[in-house]
Design a protein around this motif. Sequence first.
Motif, mmCIF file in Angstrom:
data_model
loop_
_atom_site.group_PDB
_atom_site.id
_atom_site.type_symbol
_atom_site.label_atom_id
_atom_site.label_comp_id
_atom_site.label_asym_id
_atom_site.label_seq_id
_atom_site.Cartn_x
_atom_site.Cartn_y
_atom_site.Cartn_z
ATOM 1 N N ARG A 28 0.826 -1.201 0.000
ATOM 2 C CA ARG A 28 0.000 0.000 0.000
ATOM 3 C C ARG A 28 0.862 1.253 0.000
ATOM 4 N NH1 ARG A 28 -3.589 1.141 4.305
ATOM 5 N NH2 ARG A 28 -2.048 0.268 5.736
ATOM 6 N N SER A 29 0.377 2.268 -0.686
ATOM 7 C CA SER A 29 0.996 3.584 -0.655
ATOM 8 C C SER A 29 0.109 4.482 0.204
ATOM 9 C CB SER A 29 1.118 4.157 -2.076
ATOM 10 O OG SER A 29 1.627 5.474 -2.037
ATOM 11 N N ILE A 30 0.619 4.870 1.372
ATOM 12 C CA ILE A 30 -0.169 5.669 2.312
ATOM 13 C C ILE A 30 -0.029 7.155 2.017
ATOM 14 C CG2 ILE A 30 -0.475 6.246 4.759
ATOM 15 C CD1 ILE A 30 0.487 3.394 5.397
ATOM 16 N N HIS A 31 1.195 7.577 1.698
ATOM 17 C CA HIS A 31 1.456 8.986 1.378
ATOM 18 C C HIS A 31 2.471 9.018 0.239
ATOM 19 C CE1 HIS A 31 2.879 13.134 1.683
ATOM 20 N NE2 HIS A 31 1.800 13.397 2.398
ATOM 21 N N THR A 46 11.476 -12.354 0.721
ATOM 22 C CA THR A 46 11.874 -11.379 1.729
ATOM 23 C C THR A 46 11.797 -9.980 1.141
ATOM 24 O OG1 THR A 46 14.219 -11.593 1.101
ATOM 25 C CG2 THR A 46 13.418 -12.965 2.924
ATOM 26 N N VAL A 47 11.517 -9.017 2.002
ATOM 27 C CA VAL A 47 11.446 -7.612 1.590
ATOM 28 C C VAL A 47 12.834 -6.996 1.732
ATOM 29 C CG1 VAL A 47 10.355 -5.381 1.969
ATOM 30 C CG2 VAL A 47 9.069 -7.489 2.410
ATOM 31 N N LEU A 48 13.394 -6.529 0.620
ATOM 32 C CA LEU A 48 14.720 -5.901 0.661
ATOM 33 C C LEU A 48 14.648 -4.411 0.943
ATOM 34 C CD1 LEU A 48 16.615 -7.615 -2.300
ATOM 35 C CD2 LEU A 48 16.614 -8.231 0.118
ATOM 36 N N GLY A 49 13.548 -3.784 0.547
ATOM 37 C CA GLY A 49 13.422 -2.352 0.773
ATOM 38 C C GLY A 49 12.144 -1.807 0.180
ATOM 39 N N CYS A 50 11.785 -0.599 0.606
ATOM 40 C CA CYS A 50 10.575 0.063 0.122
ATOM 41 C C CYS A 50 10.910 1.491 -0.282
ATOM 42 C CB CYS A 50 9.492 0.078 1.193
ATOM 43 S SG CYS A 50 8.852 -1.556 1.627
ATOM 44 N N GLY A 51 10.442 1.890 -1.461
ATOM 45 C CA GLY A 51 10.579 3.263 -1.920
ATOM 46 C C GLY A 51 9.215 3.929 -1.973
ATOM 47 N N ASN A 52 9.174 5.134 -2.502
ATOM 48 C CA ASN A 52 7.924 5.871 -2.542
ATOM 49 C C ASN A 52 6.925 5.307 -3.548
ATOM 50 O OD1 ASN A 52 9.071 7.511 -0.662
ATOM 51 N ND2 ASN A 52 9.276 9.303 -1.972
ATOM 52 N N TYR A 53 7.403 4.472 -4.475
ATOM 53 C CA TYR A 53 6.523 3.919 -5.498
ATOM 54 C C TYR A 53 6.324 2.417 -5.352
ATOM 55 C CZ TYR A 53 7.846 8.298 -7.803
ATOM 56 O OH TYR A 53 8.090 9.607 -8.090
ATOM 57 N N PRO A 72 -0.407 -0.435 -5.893
ATOM 58 C CA PRO A 72 -1.565 -0.042 -6.706
ATOM 59 C C PRO A 72 -1.780 1.465 -6.683
ATOM 60 C CG PRO A 72 -2.088 -1.957 -5.365
ATOM 61 C CD PRO A 72 -0.738 -1.468 -4.901
ATOM 62 N N GLY A 73 -1.993 2.025 -7.852
ATOM 63 C CA GLY A 73 -2.238 3.460 -7.957
ATOM 64 C C GLY A 73 -0.998 4.312 -8.066
ATOM 65 N N ARG A 74 0.184 3.726 -7.871
ATOM 66 C CA ARG A 74 1.414 4.494 -7.987
ATOM 67 C C ARG A 74 1.924 4.442 -9.423
ATOM 68 N NH1 ARG A 74 1.982 8.299 -5.680
ATOM 69 N NH2 ARG A 74 4.235 8.305 -5.475
ATOM 70 N N PRO A 75 2.191 5.588 -10.025
ATOM 71 C CA PRO A 75 2.653 5.625 -11.409
ATOM 72 C C PRO A 75 4.151 5.365 -11.509
ATOM 73 C CG PRO A 75 2.544 7.842 -10.550
ATOM 74 C CD PRO A 75 2.059 6.927 -9.438
ATOM 75 N N GLY A 76 4.634 5.218 -12.743
ATOM 76 C CA GLY A 76 6.068 5.242 -12.977
ATOM 77 C C GLY A 76 6.702 3.980 -13.492
ATOM 78 N N LEU A 77 5.974 2.867 -13.526
ATOM 79 C CA LEU A 77 6.621 1.615 -13.928
ATOM 80 C C LEU A 77 7.100 1.670 -15.375
ATOM 81 C CD1 LEU A 77 5.605 -1.980 -13.018
ATOM 82 C CD2 LEU A 77 6.201 -1.446 -15.373
ATOM 83 N N GLN A 78 6.238 2.120 -16.266
ATOM 84 C CA GLN A 78 6.630 2.168 -17.679
ATOM 85 C C GLN A 78 7.754 3.182 -17.912
ATOM 86 O OE1 GLN A 78 5.682 -0.123 -19.745
ATOM 87 N NE2 GLN A 78 4.335 -0.968 -18.158
ATOM 88 N N GLU A 79 7.731 4.267 -17.136
ATOM 89 C CA GLU A 79 8.816 5.241 -17.241
ATOM 90 C C GLU A 79 10.135 4.627 -16.769
ATOM 91 O OE1 GLU A 79 5.028 7.503 -17.104
ATOM 92 O OE2 GLU A 79 5.863 5.785 -16.028
ATOM 93 N N GLU A 80 10.078 3.867 -15.679
ATOM 94 C CA GLU A 80 11.299 3.233 -15.187
ATOM 95 C C GLU A 80 11.825 2.209 -16.196
ATOM 96 O OE1 GLU A 80 13.173 1.120 -11.187
ATOM 97 O OE2 GLU A 80 11.054 1.694 -11.221
#
Length: 240
Positions: A28-31, A46-53, A72-80
């Motif tokens: 989930r993206s809270i903010h 295992t979770v290695l890390g979390c970013g803003n997206y 879900p709802g966070r943009p940027g995958l195609q740009e990455e």
Amino acid sequence: MDSANESFQIDEIRQIIEGDLLPNLVVRSIHPHDPVVVNRHPSPWTVLGCGNYAAVFAHPDHPNHVVKVYAPGRPGLQEEREVYRRIGVHQAYSVCHHASDAYLVLNRLEGVTLYDCLRHGIRIPPQVIKDVDEAIKYAIGRGLHGHDLHGRNILMHQGRGFIVDISDFLNPQPCRAWVDIRKAYYRLYLPFISPLNLRIPGWMLSVIRKCYRIYAKSGLFARGKTTAATNSLGCSGITS
């Protein structure tokens, strides 16, 4: 690893991702300015890390790859995906082997983040900074931008620097985050923090991060003069 074996490995990890990881995953993206939150993920992932997206996961059967799953709802995958296409192969960056509508499969980069180096008193040599400088210049030469670089998305491994999150490198908005980190490294870290082997607690780093964000958004950067170092890296103005 030869190309045939690499292709087999990618096909195999995709089956595990789509058959096991994604159906049992809650991210989930809270903010938008805070890292995403992983509420549930299946074992043995295992979770290695979390970013803003997105969040990054690893599977013990595939130690050379990681999976970056966008919330879900966070943009940027195609740009990455496009950023990785332009980057190609470079020693300071990972390689994207597959991209779907929800995730990327990347080479795993080993190391410790600069953020954790500060927390645990691990010395950061100047070569790390020089490696990141060179990697940013390389990206600029590929029509990209060294946008939103900070202590959590730069790794140090065996005294060398690597960039692990390039999701914002298509963003043309001025960003001087790395320029300010670089400046703080030479003016504060090398002469004062490194010789004393100081450890900076996580709460203090969080306060510094929030204060920096407020200062950056205040417009003071935009009213200042652009330095030669900033121009050379193509990163001036206000950070997000």
